[in-house]
Design an enzyme around this catalytic site. Structure first.
Site, mmCIF file in Angstrom:
data_model
loop_
_atom_site.group_PDB
_atom_site.id
_atom_site.type_symbol
_atom_site.label_atom_id
_atom_site.label_comp_id
_atom_site.label_asym_id
_atom_site.label_seq_id
_atom_site.Cartn_x
_atom_site.Cartn_y
_atom_site.Cartn_z
ATOM 1 N N GLU A 246 -8.653 0.098 -3.418
ATOM 2 C CA GLU A 246 -9.638 0.155 -1.899
ATOM 3 C C GLU A 246 -10.612 1.489 -2.376
ATOM 4 O OE1 GLU A 246 -6.897 -1.790 1.339
ATOM 5 O OE2 GLU A 246 -7.028 0.101 1.238
ATOM 6 N N ASN B 221 1.034 -1.027 0.028
ATOM 7 C CA ASN B 221 -0.149 0.049 0.196
ATOM 8 C C ASN B 221 0.853 1.271 -0.016
ATOM 9 O OD1 ASN B 221 -1.523 2.263 0.850
ATOM 10 N ND2 ASN B 221 -3.175 0.805 1.341
ATOM 11 N N HIS C 178 -3.799 -5.534 7.560
ATOM 12 C CA HIS C 178 -3.992 -4.307 8.439
ATOM 13 C C HIS C 178 -2.938 -4.520 9.726
ATOM 14 C CE1 HIS C 178 -6.074 -0.627 9.490
ATOM 15 N NE2 HIS C 178 -5.882 -1.099 10.536
ATOM 16 N N ARG D 159 -10.071 7.692 -1.157
ATOM 17 C CA ARG D 159 -10.837 8.107 -0.187
ATOM 18 C C ARG D 159 -11.831 9.320 -0.769
ATOM 19 N NH1 ARG D 159 -9.796 5.808 5.231
ATOM 20 N NH2 ARG D 159 -11.412 7.673 5.920
ATOM 21 N N ARG E 118 3.543 18.634 2.559
ATOM 22 C CA ARG E 118 4.294 19.769 2.192
ATOM 23 C C ARG E 118 3.556 20.570 0.806
ATOM 24 N NH1 ARG E 118 10.306 20.921 2.466
ATOM 25 N NH2 ARG E 118 10.472 22.966 1.555
ATOM 26 N N GLU F 36 -10.907 -10.332 2.099
ATOM 27 C CA GLU F 36 -9.397 -9.757 2.824
ATOM 28 C C GLU F 36 -9.747 -9.712 4.212
ATOM 29 O OE1 GLU F 36 -6.241 -6.191 3.013
ATOM 30 O OE2 GLU F 36 -7.314 -6.591 1.082
ATOM 31 N N HIS G 101 0.738 6.169 1.851
ATOM 32 C CA HIS G 101 1.587 7.307 2.623
ATOM 33 C C HIS G 101 2.571 7.944 1.846
ATOM 34 C CE1 HIS G 101 -1.087 6.651 5.843
ATOM 35 N NE2 HIS G 101 -0.811 5.325 6.112
ATOM 36 N N HIS H 295 -5.007 11.326 0.955
ATOM 37 C CA HIS H 295 -3.779 10.719 0.550
ATOM 38 C C HIS H 295 -3.674 10.723 -1.081
ATOM 39 C CE1 HIS H 295 -5.700 7.017 1.598
ATOM 40 N NE2 HIS H 295 -5.267 7.306 2.742
#
Length: 237
Positions: A70, A7, A186, A45, A18, A151, A10, A50
């Protein structure tokens, strides 16, 4: 052999902190080919905290590795997914206030709402996964609504809750008996991944946050390579 989905949300979190375009999730994804990564996971999302639409478009268009998209089961996300056509979509619960996904999708009580979204994704040739807690009712409901993959949410196990590994073991067995492919993820780390990777029914683990944190110490390719090594070792013991 068990697969590792990485994933990269991040990477986008760091960029967005920034502003600007660096680091770029697609550039990072390309750099990870050959590190032991078998697929890329991104979560677009509702609040775009992100990964952004442009990231999702670029990564799905590149498709140097299978993309696990996702998403919440909203009309907006289904429309985006059917246009981008990733390898697979994993439907997850989503609340704006949460820092990260806090639990599995309540498939059992949302069956009628999920059916049309799943049908649209499958009609577009997308493999559909549902992110669920290791619970018998949820797994049966996932099969009932037409998912192809489950999952299993490993968060409670990763947090050290007693009995969770047994729950995961039973859920993985039940998942395959229901005719579904079994994935898990997770909160998995170097310290806790091996017992989950050792479950013979689990074909894929999706891991992100820990790998990004570990990358600050040893680099992301090295972190991925070590995670994959632990997974393979656990499977062949």
């Amino acid at each position: 052999m068990i697969r590792l989905g990485v994933n990269i949300d991040h990477v986008a979190t760091l960029r967005n902190a920034r502003g600007g375009n660096h680091p770029d999730p697609l550039t990072v994804a390309k750099a990870l080919v050959g590190s032991g990564m078998d697929g890329i996971t991104i979560h677009l999302r509702e609040d775009r905290r992100h990964i952004r639409d442009a990231d999702a478009e670029a990564i799905c268009a590149w498709a140097g590795k299978p993309v696990n998209f996702e998403m919440a089961a909203t009309n907006e996300m289904v429309a985006i997914a059917t246009r981008l056509k990733p390898h697979g979509c994993c439907i997850v619960p989503e609340r704006r206030a949460e820092i990260t996904t806090e639990g599995g999708l309540d498939v059992f009580n949302q069956r009628e709402a999920l059916r049309p979204a799943i049908a649209r994704l499958k009609d577009a040739g997308i493999r559909v996964s549902l992110f669920v807690d290791p619970d018998e009712a949820q797994i049966h409901a996932a099969a009932e609504v037409g998912a192809q993959v489950v999952e299993l949410h490993t968060g409670a196990y990763a947090n050290g809750k007693l009995g969770e590994l047994d729950r995961l073991r039973e859920a993985a067995t039940l998942t395959t008996k229901a005719g579904l492919e079994c994935h898990a993820g997770h909160g998995l780390t170097f310290a806790n991944v091996s017992p989950v990777a050792a479950l013979p029914e689990v074909t894929e683990l999706n891991i992100g946050h820990f790998l990004m944190g570990e990358a600050l110490l040893i680099g992301l390719p090295a972190a991925i390579a070590e995670m994959k090594r632990l997974m393979i070792e656990a499977r062949i013991k």
